[in-house]
Design a protein around this motif. Structure first.
Motif, PDB file in Angstrom:
ATOM      1  N   ALA A 103       0.834  -1.215   0.000  1.00  0.00           N
ATOM      2  CA  ALA A 103       0.000   0.000   0.000  1.00  0.00           C
ATOM      3  C   ALA A 103       0.859   1.251   0.000  1.00  0.00           C
ATOM      4  O   ALA A 103       0.567   2.243   0.655  1.00  0.00           O
ATOM      5  N   GLY A 104       1.957   1.176  -0.762  1.00  0.00           N
ATOM      6  CA  GLY A 104       2.814   2.342  -0.906  1.00  0.00           C
ATOM      7  C   GLY A 104       3.753   2.576   0.258  1.00  0.00           C
ATOM      8  O   GLY A 104       4.433   3.594   0.284  1.00  0.00           O
ATOM      9  N   CYS A 105       3.774   1.675   1.266  1.00  0.00           N
ATOM     10  CA  CYS A 105       4.638   1.870   2.440  1.00  0.00           C
ATOM     11  C   CYS A 105       5.743   0.824   2.450  1.00  0.00           C
ATOM     12  O   CYS A 105       5.486  -0.350   2.187  1.00  0.00           O
ATOM     13  N   ALA A 106       6.941   1.251   2.782  1.00  0.00           N
ATOM     14  CA  ALA A 106       8.055   0.312   2.913  1.00  0.00           C
ATOM     15  C   ALA A 106       8.052  -0.268   4.313  1.00  0.00           C
ATOM     16  O   ALA A 106       7.973   0.462   5.303  1.00  0.00           O
ATOM     17  N   ILE A 107       8.098  -1.588   4.406  1.00  0.00           N
ATOM     18  CA  ILE A 107       8.101  -2.268   5.697  1.00  0.00           C
ATOM     19  C   ILE A 107       9.497  -2.814   5.952  1.00  0.00           C
ATOM     20  O   ILE A 107      10.002  -3.642   5.187  1.00  0.00           O
ATOM     21  N   GLN A 108      10.162  -2.341   7.000  1.00  0.00           N
ATOM     22  CA  GLN A 108      11.496  -2.811   7.355  1.00  0.00           C
ATOM     23  C   GLN A 108      11.377  -3.978   8.335  1.00  0.00           C
ATOM     24  O   GLN A 108      10.517  -3.970   9.209  1.00  0.00           O
ATOM     25  N   PRO A 109      12.246  -4.958   8.216  1.00  0.00           N
ATOM     26  CA  PRO A 109      12.212  -6.079   9.159  1.00  0.00           C
ATOM     27  C   PRO A 109      12.618  -5.609  10.555  1.00  0.00           C
ATOM     28  O   PRO A 109      13.332  -4.631  10.716  1.00  0.00           O
ATOM     29  N   ALA A 110      12.146  -6.316  11.565  1.00  0.00           N
ATOM     30  CA  ALA A 110      12.501  -5.976  12.947  1.00  0.00           C
ATOM     31  C   ALA A 110      13.989  -6.175  13.170  1.00  0.00           C
ATOM     32  O   ALA A 110      14.615  -7.053  12.580  1.00  0.00           O
ATOM     33  N   ALA A 111      14.555  -5.339  14.001  1.00  0.00           N
ATOM     34  CA  ALA A 111      15.973  -5.457  14.321  1.00  0.00           C
ATOM     35  C   ALA A 111      16.233  -6.782  15.033  1.00  0.00           C
ATOM     36  O   ALA A 111      15.388  -7.277  15.785  1.00  0.00           O
ATOM     37  N   ASN A 112      17.384  -7.341  14.794  1.00  0.00           N
ATOM     38  CA  ASN A 112      17.783  -8.576  15.451  1.00  0.00           C
ATOM     39  C   ASN A 112      18.874  -8.240  16.466  1.00  0.00           C
ATOM     40  O   ASN A 112      20.036  -8.048  16.088  1.00  0.00           O
ATOM     41  N   PRO A 113      18.529  -8.144  17.744  1.00  0.00           N
ATOM     42  CA  PRO A 113      19.518  -7.724  18.745  1.00  0.00           C
ATOM     43  C   PRO A 113      20.747  -8.631  18.800  1.00  0.00           C
ATOM     44  O   PRO A 113      21.858  -8.156  19.019  1.00  0.00           O
ATOM     45  N   ALA A 114      20.542  -9.940  18.598  1.00  0.00           N
ATOM     46  CA  ALA A 114      21.676 -10.873  18.658  1.00  0.00           C
ATOM     47  C   ALA A 114      22.670 -10.577  17.539  1.00  0.00           C
ATOM     48  O   ALA A 114      23.888 -10.537  17.769  1.00  0.00           O
ATOM     49  N   MET A 115      22.152 -10.340  16.325  1.00  0.00           N
ATOM     50  CA  MET A 115      23.045 -10.031  15.212  1.00  0.00           C
ATOM     51  C   MET A 115      23.741  -8.697  15.428  1.00  0.00           C
ATOM     52  O   MET A 115      24.944  -8.554  15.145  1.00  0.00           O
ATOM     53  N   GLU A 116      23.001  -7.710  15.934  1.00  0.00           N
ATOM     54  CA  GLU A 116      23.598  -6.407  16.199  1.00  0.00           C
ATOM     55  C   GLU A 116      24.684  -6.519  17.270  1.00  0.00           C
ATOM     56  O   GLU A 116      25.746  -5.887  17.165  1.00  0.00           O
ATOM     57  N   ALA A 117      24.405  -7.304  18.307  1.00  0.00           N
ATOM     58  CA  ALA A 117      25.385  -7.478  19.376  1.00  0.00           C
ATOM     59  C   ALA A 117      26.645  -8.131  18.844  1.00  0.00           C
ATOM     60  O   ALA A 117      27.768  -7.676  19.116  1.00  0.00           O
ATOM     61  N   ARG A 118      26.487  -9.187  18.061  1.00  0.00           N
ATOM     62  CA  ARG A 118      27.665  -9.897  17.543  1.00  0.00           C
ATOM     63  C   ARG A 118      28.452  -9.023  16.577  1.00  0.00           C
ATOM     64  O   ARG A 118      29.682  -9.097  16.525  1.00  0.00           O
ATOM     65  N   ALA A 119      27.738  -8.201  15.811  1.00  0.00           N
ATOM     66  CA  ALA A 119      28.432  -7.270  14.926  1.00  0.00           C
ATOM     67  C   ALA A 119      29.248  -6.267  15.734  1.00  0.00           C
ATOM     68  O   ALA A 119      30.375  -5.918  15.372  1.00  0.00           O
ATOM     69  N   LEU A 120      28.694  -5.813  16.850  1.00  0.00           N
ATOM     70  CA  LEU A 120      29.416  -4.872  17.694  1.00  0.00           C
ATOM     71  C   LEU A 120      30.606  -5.548  18.373  1.00  0.00           C
ATOM     72  O   LEU A 120      31.676  -4.938  18.513  1.00  0.00           O
ATOM     73  N   PHE A 121      30.440  -6.809  18.780  1.00  0.00           N
ATOM     74  CA  PHE A 121      31.570  -7.548  19.353  1.00  0.00           C
ATOM     75  C   PHE A 121      32.720  -7.609  18.345  1.00  0.00           C
ATOM     76  O   PHE A 121      33.882  -7.394  18.696  1.00  0.00           O
ATOM     77  N   ASP A 122      32.370  -7.886  17.099  1.00  0.00           N
ATOM     78  CA  ASP A 122      33.408  -7.992  16.071  1.00  0.00           C
ATOM     79  C   ASP A 122      34.005  -6.629  15.755  1.00  0.00           C
ATOM     80  O   ASP A 122      35.222  -6.500  15.557  1.00  0.00           O
ATOM     81  N   GLU A 123      33.149  -5.599  15.710  1.00  0.00           N
ATOM     82  CA  GLU A 123      33.656  -4.257  15.446  1.00  0.00           C
ATOM     83  C   GLU A 123      34.666  -3.831  16.522  1.00  0.00           C
ATOM     84  O   GLU A 123      35.708  -3.237  16.223  1.00  0.00           O
ATOM     85  N   TYR A 124      34.345  -4.162  17.768  1.00  0.00           N
ATOM     86  CA  TYR A 124      35.256  -3.831  18.870  1.00  0.00           C
ATOM     87  C   TYR A 124      36.594  -4.538  18.682  1.00  0.00           C
ATOM     88  O   TYR A 124      37.658  -3.937  18.857  1.00  0.00           O
ATOM     89  N   TRP A 125      36.552  -5.820  18.327  1.00  0.00           N
ATOM     90  CA  TRP A 125      37.799  -6.569  18.142  1.00  0.00           C
ATOM     91  C   TRP A 125      38.620  -5.991  16.993  1.00  0.00           C
ATOM     92  O   TRP A 125      39.837  -5.835  17.102  1.00  0.00           O
ATOM     93  N   GLN A 126      37.965  -5.649  15.889  1.00  0.00           N
ATOM     94  CA  GLN A 126      38.691  -5.070  14.755  1.00  0.00           C
ATOM     95  C   GLN A 126      39.295  -3.719  15.128  1.00  0.00           C
ATOM     96  O   GLN A 126      40.401  -3.379  14.702  1.00  0.00           O
ATOM     97  N   PHE A 127      38.583  -2.956  15.933  1.00  0.00           N
ATOM     98  CA  PHE A 127      39.110  -1.691  16.445  1.00  0.00           C
ATOM     99  C   PHE A 127      40.376  -1.936  17.265  1.00  0.00           C
ATOM    100  O   PHE A 127      41.389  -1.233  17.113  1.00  0.00           O
ATOM    101  N   GLN A 128      40.339  -2.934  18.130  1.00  0.00           N
ATOM    102  CA  GLN A 128      41.504  -3.263  18.947  1.00  0.00           C
ATOM    103  C   GLN A 128      42.712  -3.621  18.086  1.00  0.00           C
ATOM    104  O   GLN A 128      43.844  -3.198  18.360  1.00  0.00           O
ATOM    105  N   LEU A 129      42.475  -4.402  17.051  1.00  0.00           N
ATOM    106  CA  LEU A 129      43.574  -4.831  16.180  1.00  0.00           C
ATOM    107  C   LEU A 129      44.165  -3.658  15.410  1.00  0.00           C
ATOM    108  O   LEU A 129      45.391  -3.535  15.291  1.00  0.00           O
ATOM    109  N   ARG A 130      43.297  -2.782  14.878  1.00  0.00           N
ATOM    110  CA  ARG A 130      43.792  -1.626  14.126  1.00  0.00           C
ATOM    111  C   ARG A 130      44.620  -0.704  14.997  1.00  0.00           C
ATOM    112  O   ARG A 130      45.658  -0.196  14.572  1.00  0.00           O
ATOM    113  N   GLU A 131      44.128  -0.477  16.211  1.00  0.00           N
ATOM    114  CA  GLU A 131      44.777   0.497  17.080  1.00  0.00           C
ATOM    115  C   GLU A 131      46.049  -0.039  17.725  1.00  0.00           C
ATOM    116  O   GLU A 131      46.913   0.731  18.134  1.00  0.00           O
ATOM    117  N   ASP A 132      46.176  -1.342  17.836  1.00  0.00           N
ATOM    118  CA  ASP A 132      47.377  -1.945  18.420  1.00  0.00           C
ATOM    119  C   ASP A 132      47.903  -3.025  17.491  1.00  0.00           C
ATOM    120  O   ASP A 132      47.656  -4.214  17.696  1.00  0.00           O
TER     121      ASP A 132
END
Length: 594
Positions: free
Chosen positions: A26-55
């Motif tokens: 009906a002309g509206c875009a429906i976005q899927p619900a956020a997945n907290p587990a996937m977001e959390a794991r992505a943040l865990f990985d982002e933190y680790w990559q940050f650690q590696l880059r900085e040290d």
């Protein structure tokens, strides 16, 4: 390792996100619900990559070679930027709904939150101004690169050469930090810096072959073309003399000319600006517990009294005629208790470790794949170094883990403590625990590479006692050595809090250690200096061991005849290095399922 204004996020700091799948209705875009587990794991990985880059050095040790051509940037601007990034990550982590996560992800969430909070508080409390210890520092870590760096290709050598050439800049950045520390009153105490020059001037050489950094050029693997080798050797010579030696010479000049003369004359953390709060922060960091210095001091006194009674029972059993102090003098001076050569000490340590290898299947259901070896502490570290230490393997590398044994000053390395030392540093202690953690592929990478002192050192001390069940300490002097190591860790609760919260002097701390343990007087001095320079770390051992023993007693009482030591150990070690409160929850949950 500020706050109020809004800062734009760098592109490489954007959170990971799934590609949105838009459905139109009906002309509206429906976005899927956020997945907290996937977001959390992505943040865990982002933190680790940050650690590696900085040290990048830490990245090399973790087996990631993407940054092997560079060194960490330690400028004031970079330190502030990292603090901003951590605050941003903490905000995004807390925006997630923790309650919707599974058990493993909740533990990871809590551990990442804890790491970020400690790093942020550390920056606020100017912990970055204290990058040196009595037996460690950036310049000592740098000297381990020849053993930690992969040398398989021409590019590997070129990366290593780039790091050697970059060392003078790295030194200059640390000198700037240490100058700020001098002005602000955050320095090591002057008294613990006696002899510190050996950790620096050992690398100021005229003979290239005498440099630890020349080792990779002495022989090449077959995978490096013959046509590249002379070019690499020449570049290595230039980098060592123009980069490494130049950098160490500049650092020695600064240390002897500015830092040492300007270092503070007090020894306690509480003597620094806002020192009481700084020490409380270090207690939380190293013990993972909310305990006051006074309560820890009291626990230590009680443990010292208990262990002292057990030690006296052994003195009575061997029929020694004399008091406790006389028995300690006997142990420190009788030549039967000391190796005559470095090789003898190493061979005895290796034999103890190998015997314990044979007992592991009876005590553990899961064992690591990574092997370990026994080696002497390098000469440039040995005079100021502890009696032994575990050096973990680099994941994916070609080197094993190492149980380092200090062969310097053999008359200060008693054989009666060698069983306890070996079980702590090698197996079933640090090697087994750390190697298992590194191999846990179901954990986020930052957790596989996390080492919490209360857990790891608590496990190491627990492992010493485990030797009784494995058939060790049959000689009463060796059993006294085990007790003197346990007493040593109990004394640490008293001495560390005494120095950093109760105004103890260095001599008072040494007298307490010397009067209650059979440590050699050389080790009494080096250990006291270690506690002075590293507030709070010494508390981790005994407090961690007490918690593990408490949880084992709970399991034995709850399960009775159904208690399985292998299953218990696998549960303790099965989540990597975790805070003691998390370990307690893990054990009680496991018991409920039994």
């Amino acid at each position: 390792m500020n706050r109020n204004e809004q800062r734009p996020r760098s592109p490489w700091l954007r959170p990971y996100c799934a590609v949105p799948l838009a459905l139109t209705f009906a002309g509206c875009a429906i976005q899927p619900a956020a997945n907290p587990a996937m977001e959390a794991r992505a943040l865990f990985d982002e933190y680790w990559q940050f650690q590696l880059r900085e040290d990048p050095i830490a990245a090399t040790f973790a087996g990631d070679s993407r940054y092997d051509d560079r060194l960490p940037s330690m400028t004031v601007a970079d330190l502030a930027r990292r603090d901003t990034v951590r605050r941003d990550m903490l905000e995004r982590l807390r925006a997630l709904d923790r309650a919707t996560l599974g058990e493993r992800d909740r533990v990871s969430y809590d551990m990442l939150e804890r790491e970020l909070l400690l790093a942020i508080e550390g920056y606020e409390r100017k912990h970055h101004l204290m990058p040196l210890l009595a037996d460690d520092g950036f310049h000592i870590q740098f000297a381990t690169l020849p053993d930690a760096t992969p040398f398989r290709t021409t590019r590997d050598y070129e990366n290593y050469i780039a790091r050697l050439n970059g060392f003078p800049t790295y030194v200059d950045q640390y000198i700037a930090i240490l100058r700020e520390a001098l002005q602000a009153g955050y320095t090591l105490p002057r008294i613990v810096l006696d002899g510190y020059e050996v950790t620096i001037d050992s690398h100021i050489v005229d003979d290239m072959s005498a440099s630890v950094f020349w080792k990779p050029f002495a022989s090449f693997p077959t995978t490096v073309p013959e046509s590249d080798r002379e070019r690499l050797r020449e570049a290595g010579r230039t980098a060592i003399m123009g980069g490494v030696v130049s950098g160490y010479r500049a650092f020695l000049t600064f240390m002897t000319g500015e830092y040492m003369p300007g270092a503070r004359t007090t020894i306690g953390a509480s003597d620094m600006p806002d020192g009481a709060a700084y020490y409380a922060y270090r207690i939380r960091e190293f013990t993972t517990l909310d305990l006051s210095a006074d309560s820890i001091h009291a626990i230590g006194l009680a443990e010292v009294a208990r262990i002292r009674a057990e030690m006296q029972a052994i003195i009575d059993r061997v029929g020694f005629r004399g008091d406790f102090a006389a028995f300690l003098t006997f142990l420190r001076t009788d030549p039967r208790f000391y190796a005559k050569t470095p090789d003898e000490l190493l061979m005895r340590a290796a034999w103890i470790a190998k015997r314990m290898d044979g007992r592991l299947p009876a005590l553990f259901g899961r064992l690591p794949r990574t092997p370990y070896s026994v080696a002497p502490v390098p000469d440039h570290l040995a005079p100021k170094y502890t009696g032994g230490r575990y050096i973990q393997a680099t994941p994916g590398g070609t080197e094993p883990g190492y149980y380092w044994v200090n062969t310097y000053a053999l008359n200060s390395r008693p054989l009666y403590v060698l069983e306890a030392l070996s079980l702590h540093e090698a197996v079933p202690g640090h090697h087994l625990q750390i190697a298992l953690s590194q191999e846990m592929e179901d954990l986020p990478l930052f957790r596989r590479n996390t080492y919490l002192s209360a857990f790891g050192e608590g496990w190491g001390l627990y492992s010493e006692r485990l030797g009784i069940e494995a058939g060790f300490y049959t000689d009463p002097y060796s059993d006294f050595g085990r007790l003197t190591y346990e007493m040593w860790r109990a004394c640490r609760l008293v001495v560390d809090t005494g120095i950093h919260a109760k105004g103890w002097s260095r001599q008072q701390a040494m007298d307490y250690l010397a009067g209650n343990t059979a440590l050699s007087l050389h080790e009494v001095r080096t250990e006291t200096d270690r506690y002075i320079s590293w507030p709070g770390q010494a508390l981790a051992y005994k407090l961690g061991e007490l918690k593990i023993r408490e949880l084992r007693s709970l399991a034995e009482t709850t399960l009775g005849d159904r208690f399985d030591i292998r299953a218990f150990h696998d549960i303790v070690l099965g989540a990597g290095s975790i805070p003691l409160s998390v370990l307690e929850t893990r054990i009680t949950t496991w018991l409920a399922t039994q």
